[in-house]
Design a protein around this motif. Sequence first.
Motif, PDB file in Angstrom:
ATOM      1  N   SER A  48       0.834  -1.203   0.000  1.00 18.52           N
ATOM      2  CA  SER A  48       0.000   0.000   0.000  1.00 18.52           C
ATOM      3  C   SER A  48       0.863   1.245   0.000  1.00 18.52           C
ATOM      4  O   SER A  48       0.439   2.302  -0.423  1.00 18.52           O
ATOM      5  N   GLY A  49       2.093   1.118   0.483  1.00 13.68           N
ATOM      6  CA  GLY A  49       2.992   2.266   0.481  1.00 13.68           C
ATOM      7  C   GLY A  49       3.715   2.432  -0.836  1.00 13.68           C
ATOM      8  O   GLY A  49       4.553   3.309  -0.975  1.00 13.68           O
ATOM      9  N   GLY A  50       3.424   1.546  -1.793  1.00 12.03           N
ATOM     10  CA  GLY A  50       4.032   1.696  -3.111  1.00 12.03           C
ATOM     11  C   GLY A  50       5.453   1.172  -3.198  1.00 12.03           C
ATOM     12  O   GLY A  50       6.199   1.573  -4.087  1.00 12.03           O
ATOM     13  N   SER A  51       5.853   0.266  -2.281  1.00 11.86           N
ATOM     14  CA  SER A  51       7.206  -0.292  -2.371  1.00 11.86           C
ATOM     15  C   SER A  51       7.317  -1.118  -3.641  1.00 11.86           C
ATOM     16  O   SER A  51       6.460  -1.948  -3.919  1.00 11.86           O
ATOM     17  N   ASP A  52       8.367  -0.889  -4.415  1.00 11.06           N
ATOM     18  CA  ASP A  52       8.531  -1.690  -5.622  1.00 11.06           C
ATOM     19  C   ASP A  52       9.819  -2.511  -5.590  1.00 11.06           C
ATOM     20  O   ASP A  52      10.205  -3.112  -6.574  1.00 11.06           O
ATOM     21  N   ILE A  53      10.504  -2.499  -4.445  1.00  9.32           N
ATOM     22  CA  ILE A  53      11.588  -3.451  -4.238  1.00  9.32           C
ATOM     23  C   ILE A  53      11.223  -4.204  -2.951  1.00  9.32           C
ATOM     24  O   ILE A  53      11.247  -3.631  -1.872  1.00  9.32           O
ATOM     25  N   MET A  54      10.809  -5.444  -3.069  1.00 13.23           N
ATOM     26  CA  MET A  54      10.362  -6.174  -1.885  1.00 13.23           C
ATOM     27  C   MET A  54      11.409  -7.200  -1.495  1.00 13.23           C
ATOM     28  O   MET A  54      11.848  -7.998  -2.328  1.00 13.23           O
ATOM     29  N   LEU A  55      11.783  -7.173  -0.232  1.00 13.26           N
ATOM     30  CA  LEU A  55      12.708  -8.171   0.283  1.00 13.26           C
ATOM     31  C   LEU A  55      11.891  -9.153   1.109  1.00 13.26           C
ATOM     32  O   LEU A  55      11.277  -8.772   2.105  1.00 13.26           O
ATOM     33  N   LEU A  56      11.848 -10.398   0.690  1.00 16.65           N
ATOM     34  CA  LEU A  56      11.057 -11.390   1.409  1.00 16.65           C
ATOM     35  C   LEU A  56      11.999 -12.405   2.035  1.00 16.65           C
ATOM     36  O   LEU A  56      12.671 -13.159   1.328  1.00 16.65           O
ATOM     37  N   ASP A  57      12.062 -12.395   3.342  1.00 15.38           N
ATOM     38  CA  ASP A  57      12.933 -13.328   4.050  1.00 15.38           C
ATOM     39  C   ASP A  57      12.064 -14.447   4.623  1.00 15.38           C
ATOM     40  O   ASP A  57      11.307 -14.226   5.568  1.00 15.38           O
TER      41      ASP A  57
END
Lengths: 501, 313
Positions: A417-426
């Motif tokens: 919702s904050g518009g993050s377009d680099i997601m780090l999924l641990d």
Amino acid sequence: MYQLSSVDKKFPGVHALKAIDFHIKRGEIVGLVGENGAGKSTLMKVIYGAYQPDGGQILIDGKPVHFANPRQAMKRGIGMVFQEQSLIPNLTVMENIFLGYEAQFTRLGVVNWKAMAAAARKQLAKVKLDIDPATVTSALSFAQRQLVELAKVLTLEERVEGDLVILLDEPTSVLSEDEVKLLFKLVRELTSRASFIFVSHRMDEVMELSDRIYVMKDGQVMDVVARAEADASAIQHKMVGRHVDREYYREQRQKPYDRSRKLFEMRDVVLPGRPHKLNLTLHPGEVLCLVGTEGSGREAILRTIYGMLAPLSGHFEMKGEALRGFNPRRSVAMGVGYVPRERKIEGIVAGMNVYENMTLSQLGRYSKAGVIDVGREKALARDWISKLSIKAHSEFADCGNLSGGNQQKVVLSKWRSGGSDIMLLDHPTRGLDIGAKEDVYDMIRDMSDDGTGIVLVADTLEEAIGLSHTIVVLKDGEIRQRFDCQPGAKPSLYDLLHHMI
Amino acid sequence: MTMQRIKPHLPWITLLVLTAVVGVVDPNFLRPANLLSLAGDIVPLFIMALGLTFAIYIGGIDLSVQSMANMITVIASIYLASLGAWVAVLCIAAGFGLGMLSGFLTTRLFVPSFISTLAVGGVCFSVAQWLSGNRALNMDAEQRNATFGWMIGHTGIVPNELFLAAALLALCLFIERRTVLGRVLKAVGAGEPAAKASGINVGRYKMLAFAISGALAAIAGLLFSVKLSGGAPTIANGFLLPAIVAVLVGGTPLTGGVGGVLNTLIGTLIVAVIRASMLYLGIEATQQQMLFGLVLIAAIALTIDRSKLRTVK
């Protein structure tokens, strides 16, 4: 002699053990394998008394027993050698060995150190460790400490009537090859004193040491294999199981990513403590998977991108801008979102409701002069609750009371919702049940479709292969190999393992 | 009904029960005039507890509030003559600044708040002794009335302190419920690692929590010195324990994250009723702290969230 009969264990939202039958004979070495989240550690905790089963029975020599805590289990001869060692570093070896059982050496509250040292020497001889029992534990090597731990458990032999069962949890994870050989030799000799349950993620070791192997998956025992008929690939297959088909990982939804643009680019980046230069690029819509064993440096890369770790040298460009200062605030502002492994600690704030959690990373956007617009927050939360079908009674639900899968959805919506377009999924699917895992896979594909770049550290290799566009195999902080993972042309487990170990 | 369900409601139930009990013993207690004057008397303590709530809400503590108030009574008494009404600004700035210092020690130098605020409190106490020459000081009564008389008069039968208290409570409630600061403080109290992982500069907000605590302790000290028309380095001694009791009995546990300033209002009223009841029961002033000590222990044991604690040392 030790037996579990249809043992069940449930946690809120997770059925961790489903009707487990397990037995171990005198002097036997039993291996226990399974993926992360298959229920190995829960099963071990039930065995050594840290958890009490919700259903089924624990039987010793055919008689039902009940352990309220590990100490009671120890009284019946069940001992645990912990992976994260339980020795207290500033105590001496003998104090550690007899911690909690000093009474046998005390008179009027005063310890007879000579007697304790003599007794400790006797225990150390069992594990063939020739050190002074008065050595402070922190002075020992890791392998030595592990043996001390084993010696500590072996004191049960004198204290307990009946047979010993000793659990070894990932005992080889930080040992060198020679040390592993010595340990295995020792364990085989010690079968005259005790039975062993050996848990490891290294299949070859389990096959080498164990008389029988229990293969676990999704809280169930899939199979019990005798050593003679053990076959690594067959066991692997049972661990991962049945239909790890393409649909499970939504492979049909994998689309080519946009190679013309770069979200970030690392060139010759050197991280603290590692000599190797790292080169990584993330494109919009790409799922980049970092693969490697625990401690191979996957975490450090994620932490660098998130700004918690500053590289020593090299060039790090994010959205066309060369980065100098590194801190999470800056990364968040540049559109990086982080879904941490420890969901309940770093992911959500238990005690805060859904909308408070969702805006935590973007309070600036929902406030004016420091005053929050709660109405807009609630609207946002309602929107995402319906978008991701989050199971919460309303936006006022305490996130601490949601199930793991729904907590993860809240964390993901916080960033999306904050518009993050680099997601780090641990480890985004850690501890989730299958349905919730599939939801997460769907969300990963959704994000790709929206042009978000994803850096993923997956829970299992299969997950990594199934989800990724690109796999980077790391070993000891070095990038060993890159794989392009087009649907239908994905690398196999063994392709990856070959470079990991 | 489980304990878990009842727990959030315990504070006001306690307040009603205590009030009813004292009211039965002595019906005079329940007269509006009596209740109002009782409430007016407790205002300095309430303001102090209000500030302290922020420090406890984030899972910390501020042990400097009492010494802060002591120091402020001295500063107010000395500088009222030369600064006039501006002395209030000086007092609040001093409280805010020293609170900030405690916060800096805690968040940047990683000194646990119980020791950093204890140390800052020691500094305040010593400043008070030094400035006052270790004597009790008096304000010029006329000037006091002209400058701060509005604080302590009556409007009808309502003591003016209550309006001050209400205004500060409203301000704090606004900060807690409607501002970014309040939201972050809640997140810090309930789960600091997640707040950090969301990219929030947690340290800055924590410092502000201690600064608010210091500033409100200063206002409490100022009001106290106006009421007594003077100051001394030990004049507010005996405030610290009841202030902590007020916060904890109100339902903000030492582990933080839940409760808040409204809870502290209830907690302070409970303290007021306990104090009043001691008069009726003939317990001497010298014995009061014993009771508050016991209540404090009971309040901590009842409210603390043990799942957040690994070990207690």
